[in-house]
Design an enzyme around this catalytic site. Structure first.
Site, mmCIF file in Angstrom:
data_model
loop_
_atom_site.group_PDB
_atom_site.id
_atom_site.type_symbol
_atom_site.label_atom_id
_atom_site.label_comp_id
_atom_site.label_asym_id
_atom_site.label_seq_id
_atom_site.Cartn_x
_atom_site.Cartn_y
_atom_site.Cartn_z
ATOM 1 N N ARG A 36 4.024 15.357 44.608
ATOM 2 C CA ARG A 36 3.128 16.014 45.520
ATOM 3 C C ARG A 36 1.953 15.162 45.672
ATOM 4 O O ARG A 36 0.537 15.573 45.639
ATOM 5 C CB ARG A 36 2.496 17.246 44.511
ATOM 6 C CG ARG A 36 3.655 18.439 44.506
ATOM 7 C CD ARG A 36 3.627 19.261 45.683
ATOM 8 N NE ARG A 36 4.550 20.104 45.917
ATOM 9 C CZ ARG A 36 4.701 21.570 45.388
ATOM 10 N NH1 ARG A 36 3.337 22.196 45.156
ATOM 11 N NH2 ARG A 36 5.597 22.265 45.528
ATOM 12 N N ARG A 76 -3.289 19.434 47.723
ATOM 13 C CA ARG A 76 -4.567 20.083 47.688
ATOM 14 C C ARG A 76 -5.742 19.349 46.791
ATOM 15 O O ARG A 76 -6.866 19.754 46.954
ATOM 16 C CB ARG A 76 -4.474 21.479 47.154
ATOM 17 C CG ARG A 76 -3.767 22.315 48.543
ATOM 18 C CD ARG A 76 -3.345 23.793 47.869
ATOM 19 N NE ARG A 76 -2.320 23.509 47.115
ATOM 20 C CZ ARG A 76 -1.540 24.396 46.314
ATOM 21 N NH1 ARG A 76 -1.988 25.641 46.642
ATOM 22 N NH2 ARG A 76 -0.615 24.121 45.402
ATOM 23 N N TYR A 109 15.139 30.898 44.999
ATOM 24 C CA TYR A 109 14.319 31.540 46.019
ATOM 25 C C TYR A 109 15.041 32.225 46.963
ATOM 26 O O TYR A 109 14.670 33.378 47.551
ATOM 27 C CB TYR A 109 13.471 30.277 46.531
ATOM 28 C CG TYR A 109 12.372 29.639 45.903
ATOM 29 C CD1 TYR A 109 11.223 30.388 45.524
ATOM 30 C CD2 TYR A 109 12.820 28.218 45.155
ATOM 31 C CE1 TYR A 109 10.377 29.486 44.641
ATOM 32 C CE2 TYR A 109 11.991 27.650 44.260
ATOM 33 C CZ TYR A 109 10.712 28.377 44.187
ATOM 34 O OH TYR A 109 9.593 27.549 43.305
HETATM 35 O O1 CP3 Z 1 5.391 15.312 46.921
HETATM 36 C C1 CP3 Z 1 5.050 15.302 47.795
HETATM 37 O O2 CP3 Z 1 3.717 15.011 48.286
HETATM 38 C C2 CP3 Z 1 5.788 15.806 49.057
HETATM 39 C C3 CP3 Z 1 5.552 17.136 49.478
HETATM 40 C C4 CP3 Z 1 6.119 18.283 48.781
HETATM 41 C C5 CP3 Z 1 5.881 19.738 48.966
HETATM 42 N N1 CP3 Z 1 6.753 20.484 48.102
HETATM 43 C C6 CP3 Z 1 4.709 20.098 49.815
HETATM 44 C C7 CP3 Z 1 3.880 21.542 49.440
HETATM 45 C C8 CP3 Z 1 7.598 18.463 47.961
HETATM 46 C C9 CP3 Z 1 8.293 17.152 47.434
HETATM 47 C C10 CP3 Z 1 7.564 19.805 47.680
HETATM 48 C C11 CP3 Z 1 8.804 20.371 46.823
HETATM 49 C C12 CP3 Z 1 8.759 21.800 46.243
HETATM 50 N N2 CP3 Z 1 8.641 23.047 47.238
HETATM 51 C C13 CP3 Z 1 9.490 22.146 45.259
HETATM 52 C C14 CP3 Z 1 10.357 21.132 44.229
HETATM 53 C C15 CP3 Z 1 9.336 20.387 43.488
HETATM 54 C C16 CP3 Z 1 8.297 21.225 42.550
HETATM 55 O O3 CP3 Z 1 6.994 21.270 42.679
HETATM 56 O O4 CP3 Z 1 8.984 21.845 41.540
HETATM 57 C C17 CP3 Z 1 9.197 23.695 45.000
HETATM 58 C C18 CP3 Z 1 9.726 24.466 44.098
HETATM 59 C C19 CP3 Z 1 8.896 23.934 46.281
HETATM 60 C C20 CP3 Z 1 8.407 25.323 46.798
HETATM 61 C C21 CP3 Z 1 7.231 25.592 47.078
HETATM 62 N N3 CP3 Z 1 6.510 25.027 48.075
HETATM 63 C C22 CP3 Z 1 6.229 26.147 45.964
HETATM 64 C C23 CP3 Z 1 6.418 26.831 44.961
HETATM 65 C C24 CP3 Z 1 4.806 25.878 46.942
HETATM 66 C C25 CP3 Z 1 3.664 26.715 46.418
HETATM 67 C C26 CP3 Z 1 3.009 25.753 45.102
HETATM 68 C C27 CP3 Z 1 1.619 25.806 44.831
HETATM 69 O O5 CP3 Z 1 1.161 25.011 44.187
HETATM 70 O O6 CP3 Z 1 1.075 26.618 45.653
HETATM 71 C C28 CP3 Z 1 4.924 25.332 47.917
HETATM 72 C C29 CP3 Z 1 3.855 24.986 48.808
HETATM 73 C C30 CP3 Z 1 3.618 23.414 49.135
HETATM 74 N N4 CP3 Z 1 4.596 22.590 49.252
HETATM 75 C C31 CP3 Z 1 2.006 23.113 48.932
HETATM 76 C C32 CP3 Z 1 2.570 21.593 49.176
HETATM 77 C C33 CP3 Z 1 1.490 20.571 49.278
HETATM 78 C C34 CP3 Z 1 0.909 23.800 49.006
HETATM 79 C C35 CP3 Z 1 0.874 24.280 50.133
HETATM 80 C C36 CP3 Z 1 -0.629 24.465 50.467
HETATM 81 O O7 CP3 Z 1 -1.126 23.603 51.085
HETATM 82 O O8 CP3 Z 1 -1.252 25.626 50.360
#
Ligand code: CP3
Length: 354
Positions: free
Chosen positions: A27, A31, A153
């Site tokens: 990530r 943010r 999910y």
């Molecule tokens: O690593 C990186 O920079 C690449 C981007 C990336 C995102 N999601 C961007 C994102 C990657 C590799 C993911 C994978 C992802 N997404 C996973 C597996 C990895 C992990 O974290 O366990 C999972 C379970 C998801 C599903 C998902 N997407 C969730 C649970 C959320 C909300 C999380 C939160 O912190 O609010 C997202 C949204 C998401 N995906 C964000 C980002 C940067 C936040 C969205 C925002 O800008 O509001």
């Protein structure tokens, strides 16, 4: 494709000696970066950002402009694949991802099919655009969710602290869960192969929830489909083998079996003793991890000390990539990330992997 100027990450994945330990952060585009929040506001939403290749390219590059990271990771999400299966992905602020439709019944699971990859074109276009923007600087990591984590999910329709309904299904209706993860495995293999064709230099499978399963169920519903995906991956268009990383959060008790599914590297969460993992796995796989992301929410001295401790524990053997044990948290101070990256590069040069 001309050779990369910095291929330390790819060398470490191949367990070759490197002049220092490569580092990237799960990530890393997110943010905690003010410029990410600005681009996201401009895009209107996270999904609009992820679905617009030029904006996905912009945010992928943002952390690399600030820190000398050794790899870029595609900006996207694991849930793009079930979205393309017609489940209707949306995000509610503060609540994470949601689906308009779930696949929790025998009927909906029977009706499920791997999506046409044309509906995920925006992802492959982003990979191509990011590669052009990176030029020869650092490698690009493509990624997907594991079949089981996607199933969590898809069944639940959103996040859950324990995915109880999914675990119940693993015992009561293993036939349904098996069909679901098998469809997902076909979809994920095709999805990763398209990312490889578009230019990804390595690919990673995120199995965020595999650690919730019983040991037997983990083998059956998480490891087995991941093994099938890895076996189905193609080389790059120029014939290069594409290294792979498998990350199951919470599966420290199953590392020995995970090391045999065919991945180049295993990602480790912070609960794993990385020194012990290295001793037990020997040189069978490269290792990636595993600093607790909460360390970055302490103070500079603690960040440096705990980063050094992970480097020491990982040891001098080749085949190690520094990372966090899970994604970087919103609110992480930029100075702490800078100190982490600097510490990894400095400390590992003192005692370089041989
Ligand atoms: O690593 C990186 O920079 C690449 C981007 C990336 C995102 N999601 C961007 C994102 C990657 C590799 C993911 C994978 C992802 N997404 C996973 C597996 C990895 C992990 O974290 O366990 C999972 C379970 C998801 C599903 C998902 N997407 C969730 C649970 C959320 C909300 C999380 C939160 O912190 O609010 C997202 C949204 C998401 N995906 C964000 C980002 C940067 C936040 C969205 C925002 O800008 O509001």
């Amino acid at each position: 494709m001309p050779a990369l100027e910095n291929d330390v990450f790819l060398r470490a994945l191949r367990r070759e000696p490197t002049p220092y330990t490569p580092v990237w952060l799960m990530r890393q585009a997110g943010r905690y970066l003010p410029e990410y929040n600005a681009t996201r506001a401009r895009a209107g939403s996270f999904l609009a950002l992820a679905k617009t290749p030029s904006l996905a390219t912009e945010v992928t590059l943002q952390p690399l402009a600030r820190f000398p990271l050794d790899a870029a990771i595609l900006f996207s999400d694991i849930l793009t694949v079930p979205d393309a299966m017609g489940l209707g992905l949306y995000f509610v602020d503060g609540e994470g991802p949601k689906f308009e439709r779930t696949t929790a019944t025998a009927e909906s699971i029977a009706a499920l099919a791997a999506p046409d990859m044309a509906s995920l074109r925006y992802v492959f276009d982003a990979v191509g655009e990011i590669k052009r923007a990176l030029g020869r600087s650092v490698p690009l990591i493509g990624f997907a969710g594991s079949p089981f984590t996607l199933a969590c999910y898809m069944i639940e329709g959103g996040g859950s602290p324990d995915f109880a309904s999914v675990r119940r299904m693993s015992y009561a209706r293993p036939d349904l869960l098996r069909r679901l993860v098998d469809v997902n495995a076909v979809a994920v293999a095709a999805y990763l192969n398209e990312q490889i064709t578009a230019g990804a230099d390595a690919v990673m499978i995120f199995d965020t929830w595999g650690g919730l399963l019983s040991h037997a169920a983990y083998r059956q519903f998480s490891l087995r489909p991941m093994r099938e995906i890895l076996a189905a991956l193609k080389p790059a268009p120029d014939g290069r083998a594409i290294p792979t990383i498998l990350f199951t959060k919470g599966a420290g008790a199953s590392l020995d079996e995970a090391a045999d599914v065919g991945a180049s590297a295993l990602g480790l969460d912070w609960t794993v003793d990385i020194a012990k993992a290295r001793r037990e796995l020997g040189r069978r796989v490269a290792l990636q991890g595993n600093l607790d992301p909460l360390v970055l929410l302490t103070d500079l001295d603690t960040v440096v000390r705990e980063t050094e401790a992970v480097i020491q524990a990982a040891g001098p053997a080749p085949g190690y990539i520094f990372n966090l044990g899970h994604g970087i948290l919103p609110g992480t101070p930029l100075a702490h990330v800078a100190a982490l990256v600097e510490t990894v590069h400095r400390e590992s040069r003192v005692n370089p992997a041989q």
